[in-house]
Scaffold this active site. Structure first.
Site: not given
Length: 432
Positions: A14, A42
């Protein structure tokens, strides 16, 4: 001049890889996923439009970029079909731009059922998987009983192998986990439908990459998750089931390590983690809550709230060692705007009182370390959308310089917002 670049996370995932991959793909002709599955998330924001990708490489939104899924990726045909449909509804010709390795292991319904049944059985000891079948699919691969994309080209043989796998996994599901059995006929029919869509995109990936390299094309390798989730080098067992580090490129795409020119490590200006596992710099206070809210820290894949904490130079140094990182991209710098002071973890105090600058190898030891902090002044000015290095507040520049000094690696890119335009590029990984 052609360059082959690896982009990967240096923390627990992340870190903002999707935006950076999308930003840099204007200099690449090919973007390759080499590990993980649709457990990655993503997020791209282009001209205010948000796109979340889990399996297909982030370069898919670029017209002149070919996207590749390498053999190190465990492929869920169902997830791929859903993602293709989402993109094609937005007029992205996925089938023309995407190529898939024949050697990709398949994630099938019994893998998902097993993943979820195991997490339920673990109770409070749950690892925190996404429940999408990633681990069980890798297990079948290593046990040499898994089905791969190439098996779809012979449905008679595929059906025979599938029957054995369904029977094998149903025994565990029904007898041990008291879960529902998976229906063989349903799975076989689904796979027959998937095969017709997948076949035109299937290719010999190592040969494709080698040809591109010899033609002087620039290739980007897009990592998923982060270094500290690597199956070998992460906080085991609170890790993913693949090699998230730079070494995964060679094994997960069939691309020789000597052909890699630059490794870009993506690092958030603070640290986050989703799910269980050690997190030395975690903040259970107002600052941690502030970082989570301002940084919109919710998993793109699971929607789970991310844990937040200060940046950890000890963990970053390990990422540098393992990945031979050429330069960092520092993301979400703007989230730190307005804080009175910032802290950087520069070492760990162990349970016996001794101090180390190296992370422990076991999760148990990692859980009990105490972070040793260095405190720096924050800044009150907004850094949102800044595109010139000299326009950053002096305190922000000092913070960045200290990260560079503690890790021995330059910060080559700074992200100051979610849009690809909100970026400062000091040194381009592709040398352009």
């Amino acid at each position: 001049m052609s360059q082959n670049v690896v982009i990967l996370g240096t923390q627990w995932g992340d870190e903002g890889k999707g935006k950076i991959v999308d930003l840099l793909t204007d200099k690449a002709t090919m973007v390759v996923r080499y590990q993980g599955g649709h457990n990655a998330g993503h997020t791209l924001v282009i001209d205010g439009e948000k796109t979340v990708l889990h399996l297909i490489p982030s370069g898919i939104l670029r017209k002149n970029v070919q996207c590749v899924i390498g053999n190190g990726v465990v492929l869920s045909p169902e997830a791929l079909m859903e993602e293709m449909a989402m993109l094609e509804a937005r007029h992205v010709p996925v089938a023309d731009r995407l190529r898939i390795s024949k050697a990709c292991p398949l994630i099938l319904p019994f893998h998902v059922a097993l993943d979820q049944a195991r997490e339920r059985a673990r109770g409070k000891e749950a690892i925190g998987t996404t429940g999408r079948g990633i681990g069980p699919a890798y297990e079948d691969k290593v046990a040499r009983r898994g089905l791969r994309v190439g098996d779809l080209f012979d449905m008679k043989r595929f059906g025979e192998k599938l029957k054995e796998l369904v029977d094998y996994h149903n025994f565990s599901l029904v007898e041990y986990y008291k879960a529902d059995a998976i229906d063989f006929d349903t799975v076989l029919k689904q796979c027959e439908e998937f095969a017709e869509v997948l076949k035109p995109m299937v290719i010999d990936v190592p040969a494709l990459l080698d040809k591109a390299r010899k033609n002087g094309e620039s290739i980007m390798f897009e990592g998923a998750q982060g270094t500290l989730l690597d199956i070998d080098h992460g906080t085991y067992p609170y890790v993913t089931s693949s090699n998230t580090t730079a070494g995964g490129v060679a094994t997960g795409a069939g691309f020789g390590p000597r052909y890699i020119d630059y490794v870009l490590g993506i690092v958030k200006a603070y640290t986050t983690r989703v799910g269980s596992g050690p997190f030395p710099t975690e903040l259970d206070c107002e600052v941690g809550q502030h970082l989570g809210e301002k940084g919109h820290e919710f998993g793109a894949t699971t929607g789970r709230k991310r844990r937040t904490g200060w940046i950890d130079a000890v963990a970053m140094r390990r990422a540098v060692q393992i990945n031979s990182i050429s330069g960092f991209c520092l993301t979400k710098l703007d989230v730190l705007d307005g804080l009175e002071e910032l802290k950087i973890c520069i070492g760990y105090q162990l349970s016996d009182g001794s101090v180390t600058e190296h992370p422990p190898l076991s999760a148990e030891d990692y859980e009990v370390v105490e972070p040793i902090y260095e405190t720096m002044p924050g800044w009150q000015q907004s850094t949102v959308g800044i595109t010139e290095h000299k326009e950053l507040p002096p305190e922000a520049l000092a913070y960045i310089a200290r990260i560079e000094a503690l890790t021995g690696v330059p910060v080559d890119i700074i992200s100051t917002g979610p849009d690809r335009k909100e970026t400062i590029v000091l040194r381009h990984p592709f040398g352009q």
